[in-house]
Structures are given as C-alpha cells and as structure tokens.
Design an enzyme around this catalytic site. Sequence first.
Site, PDB file in Angstrom:
ATOM      1  N   HIS A  33      33.587  76.014  62.410  1.00  0.00           N
ATOM      2  CA  HIS A  33      34.183  76.427  63.675  1.00  0.00           C
ATOM      3  C   HIS A  33      35.338  75.496  64.013  1.00  0.00           C
ATOM      4  O   HIS A  33      35.416  74.368  63.514  1.00  0.00           O
ATOM      5  CB  HIS A  33      33.141  76.411  64.782  1.00  0.00           C
ATOM      6  CG  HIS A  33      32.155  77.535  64.680  1.00  0.00           C
ATOM      7  ND1 HIS A  33      31.285  77.838  65.691  1.00  0.00           N
ATOM      8  CD2 HIS A  33      31.909  78.424  63.693  1.00  0.00           C
ATOM      9  CE1 HIS A  33      30.540  78.886  65.334  1.00  0.00           C
ATOM     10  NE2 HIS A  33      30.899  79.245  64.122  1.00  0.00           N
ATOM     11  N   GLU A  68      36.038  73.804  66.697  1.00  0.00           N
ATOM     12  CA  GLU A  68      35.617  72.558  67.336  1.00  0.00           C
ATOM     13  C   GLU A  68      35.133  71.555  66.287  1.00  0.00           C
ATOM     14  O   GLU A  68      35.470  70.362  66.337  1.00  0.00           O
ATOM     15  CB  GLU A  68      34.489  72.795  68.343  1.00  0.00           C
ATOM     16  CG  GLU A  68      34.795  73.844  69.387  1.00  0.00           C
ATOM     17  CD  GLU A  68      34.320  75.241  69.022  1.00  0.00           C
ATOM     18  OE1 GLU A  68      33.791  75.921  69.902  1.00  0.00           O
ATOM     19  OE2 GLU A  68      34.475  75.642  67.853  1.00  0.00           O
ATOM     20  N   CYS A 100      29.736  77.234  70.608  1.00  0.00           N
ATOM     21  CA  CYS A 100      28.378  77.688  70.300  1.00  0.00           C
ATOM     22  C   CYS A 100      27.430  76.496  70.447  1.00  0.00           C
ATOM     23  O   CYS A 100      27.853  75.370  70.724  1.00  0.00           O
ATOM     24  CB  CYS A 100      28.316  78.243  68.876  1.00  0.00           C
ATOM     25  SG  CYS A 100      28.525  76.976  67.605  1.00  0.00           S
ATOM     26  N   CYS A 147      28.217  73.588  67.824  1.00  0.00           N
ATOM     27  CA  CYS A 147      29.423  72.832  68.179  1.00  0.00           C
ATOM     28  C   CYS A 147      29.200  72.009  69.443  1.00  0.00           C
ATOM     29  O   CYS A 147      29.727  70.898  69.569  1.00  0.00           O
ATOM     30  CB  CYS A 147      30.622  73.762  68.342  1.00  0.00           C
ATOM     31  SG  CYS A 147      31.197  74.435  66.763  1.00  0.00           S
TER      32      CYS A 147
END
Length: 199
Positions: A99, A101, A127, A130
């Site tokens: 992801h 992040e 999410c 993360c």
Amino acid sequence: MFFGIKKEQIFCSALDLQYLCRLKFKIMDAREKKQLLLDSRYLRMTQIWAENSYCRRRQVGALLVKDKMIISDGYNGTPAGFENVCEEDADHSKPYVLHAEANAITKVARSNNSSDGATLYVTTSPCMECSKLIIQAGIRRVVFGEYYRMHDGVDLLCRAGIEVVHLWMRNGEYEVVEITGDNSESHYQEVEKCIAASK
C-alpha cells in the site's frame, strides 16, 4: 451548539451548507487557514503521486511531511525488483502488493529522516495493516481524501490518539472533518449517503 445556534435550529439545504462552510472559513484564525491550505495542497499532491501506480483497480498516493518538508512518498505497487503488475487475472490484488502508506513508511526507514511526529497525507484512508505501521512509525497526524472500503483502520488510529482528518470535497469546497472515536461511524455513514446521492 454551532456558532451559537442550537442544533435543532439548523436546517441545512445545500446553499445553507455552503454558506456555513464559508462562514466557518472566515472565522478561522490565520493558523487554521494556513493549515487548511497546506493540507489541501499536500492532498492534491498525493493524487498526482498516485498516478505513478501501475495498479488498475485503485491508485493510491501518500506523502510524509515533517516541518513543512516532504520526507517520503509512496504509491501502491509491487516491491522493488518485481514486475509492475498489481492484479491477478480475476482483478484481485496480488498478496505482495504494498500500500502507498507502507511504501512511504519503509522508504523513510531507509533514509536519514525520522517519521516521528510527521503528518501522513494519503488519497485513501489507511487500512488496518497500514494503521498499525503508522502507529509504530510515530506518525502523529493523518489526512485523507476518501474512505477505503473498510474504516477499521481509521478507528484504530483514533484509538491510538492519532489526529485523523478527512479533507473531502463537498459542494465544490473542501470540508474538514476531524475524526474521533465518537464520530467515526456517523461520519462514514454520512459520506456513504453523499456518494450514493451523487450517483
């Protein structure tokens, strides 16, 4: 109470809401106005950065900012050295896709910078996985533009005492909503209704 008006006295049409947003902006102090401008600019930059992603389903961008300096960036994609294909045939993400992040946090970990006390700007709310990384990285503030399909990551950040801000475009203007454990679910439902109404 909202600007000295009882909640029951507010009847919000679209025009009323635009007026109240402008009124709220006018009475912000100079520091709040400057922060809103910075937040909106950094968030727009994450949208541009997301264009670097090879993912077809969703392109997400992230920036880590500390002391008004970008110290790291990231977008969703495969790890370095892997082919730039994020989805399998059935349009499901491959399990090793990172992801945005996570990419930004791991990049700063490899540099001489520290994410301790930084702000993370991200196009989509983090999410759960993360959010764990954000907490452990010492990031103190998260600003996002749209909700991920689940909002449990936002709830975890609130629980950890991290300032979470949803900066979303509504009626042609940015609206700032500070997310807390108390308003997280109701705000998420309000956003879902607005999205459904605009379709």
